[in-house]
Design an enzyme around this catalytic site. Sequence first.
Site, PDB file in Angstrom:
ATOM      1  N   SER A   1       0.829  -1.210   0.000  1.00  0.00           N
ATOM      2  CA  SER A   1       0.000   0.000   0.000  1.00  0.00           C
ATOM      3  C   SER A   1       0.862   1.258   0.000  1.00  0.00           C
ATOM      4  O   SER A   1       0.344   2.362  -0.206  1.00  0.00           O
ATOM      5  CB  SER A   1      -0.943   0.011   1.206  1.00  0.00           C
ATOM      6  OG  SER A   1      -0.256  -0.270   2.408  1.00  0.00           O
TER       7      SER A   1
ATOM      8  N   ASP B   1       5.430  -6.980   2.569  1.00  0.00           N
ATOM      9  CA  ASP B   1       4.685  -7.519   1.431  1.00  0.00           C
ATOM     10  C   ASP B   1       5.625  -7.830   0.271  1.00  0.00           C
ATOM     11  O   ASP B   1       6.472  -6.994  -0.080  1.00  0.00           O
ATOM     12  CB  ASP B   1       3.658  -6.495   0.931  1.00  0.00           C
ATOM     13  CG  ASP B   1       2.292  -6.652   1.574  1.00  0.00           C
ATOM     14  OD1 ASP B   1       1.972  -7.758   2.035  1.00  0.00           O
ATOM     15  OD2 ASP B   1       1.538  -5.662   1.607  1.00  0.00           O
TER      16      ASP B   1
ATOM     17  N   GLU C   1      -9.253  -9.712   4.298  1.00  0.00           N
ATOM     18  CA  GLU C   1      -9.626  -8.337   3.970  1.00  0.00           C
ATOM     19  C   GLU C   1     -11.013  -8.260   3.359  1.00  0.00           C
ATOM     20  O   GLU C   1     -11.318  -8.943   2.381  1.00  0.00           O
ATOM     21  CB  GLU C   1      -8.604  -7.716   3.012  1.00  0.00           C
ATOM     22  CG  GLU C   1      -8.918  -6.266   2.670  1.00  0.00           C
ATOM     23  CD  GLU C   1      -7.802  -5.554   1.935  1.00  0.00           C
ATOM     24  OE1 GLU C   1      -8.014  -4.388   1.549  1.00  0.00           O
ATOM     25  OE2 GLU C   1      -6.724  -6.157   1.751  1.00  0.00           O
TER      26      GLU C   1
END
Length: 273
Positions: free
Chosen positions: A54, A92, A191
């Site tokens: 992100s 990530d 999520e």
Amino acid sequence: MAGYISGDTRKVTTHRLVEMKQRGEKISMLTSYDYTTAQIVDGAGIDVILVGDSASNVMAGNVTTLPITLDQMIYHGKSVVRGVKRALVVVDLPFGTYQTSEYEAVTNAIKVMKITHADALKLEGGVEIIDAVKKIIAAGIPIMGHLGLMPQSINKYGTYTVRAKDEEEAEKLLSDAHLLEETGCFALVLEKIPASLAERVARELTIPVIGIGAGGAVDGQVLVVSDMLGMTNGFSPRFLRRYADLHTVMTGAIQQYVDDVKKGDFPNEDEQY
């Protein structure tokens, strides 16, 4: 309150997260992308820091997470690790670094771990990437899974709406969750899925299940740090709770600085050598 504030400075490990689930202690998790923020987040007592892809959105202004590169993730990962003493740091693996082949997946995973000194990695997907997950774990690298809404697959689904609402997709998610646990993942992020499904996954798995937009019955929660601190405008999903309004605070402080400089009030005599 947890963390340094209470004097609990023991390093959080993957094993400790499992112990937390076993005794019913909720796991707190936030993103960080830089040294200064990581220091603050870690010092406040967070259990897990996610160096999320992100960063592509938050730090670079991209619309999706897809453009961020492996080297950029390594840069952010190194910066965060330097600022952390207690929290478990998870990085990530970005889009395109583990989907093409098992060899490339392991090579990239090892590169991230060696250069950043992170504690673990996170990958998105279930059965489709399970061979890569197996190889990375076999190389001695802890993996956190990620199911439900998977931002790296946005072009496949075309929308950020709630996932696994129909029976077929829910059953696949449940199957993938069990598969990731059986393969050796130490934790799982869910999520933007129905709370009832997330509760079932958390109940059936022995590894910690951490949710973002997945209800309160999971083992922990994760949010993007700039969102929960109120630094972003125009983003208000149902699952987001803002704990501050830093956008207003920062704007006011900068406006005051500009005004002081323009009027010659900064620096004053005490702020000079």
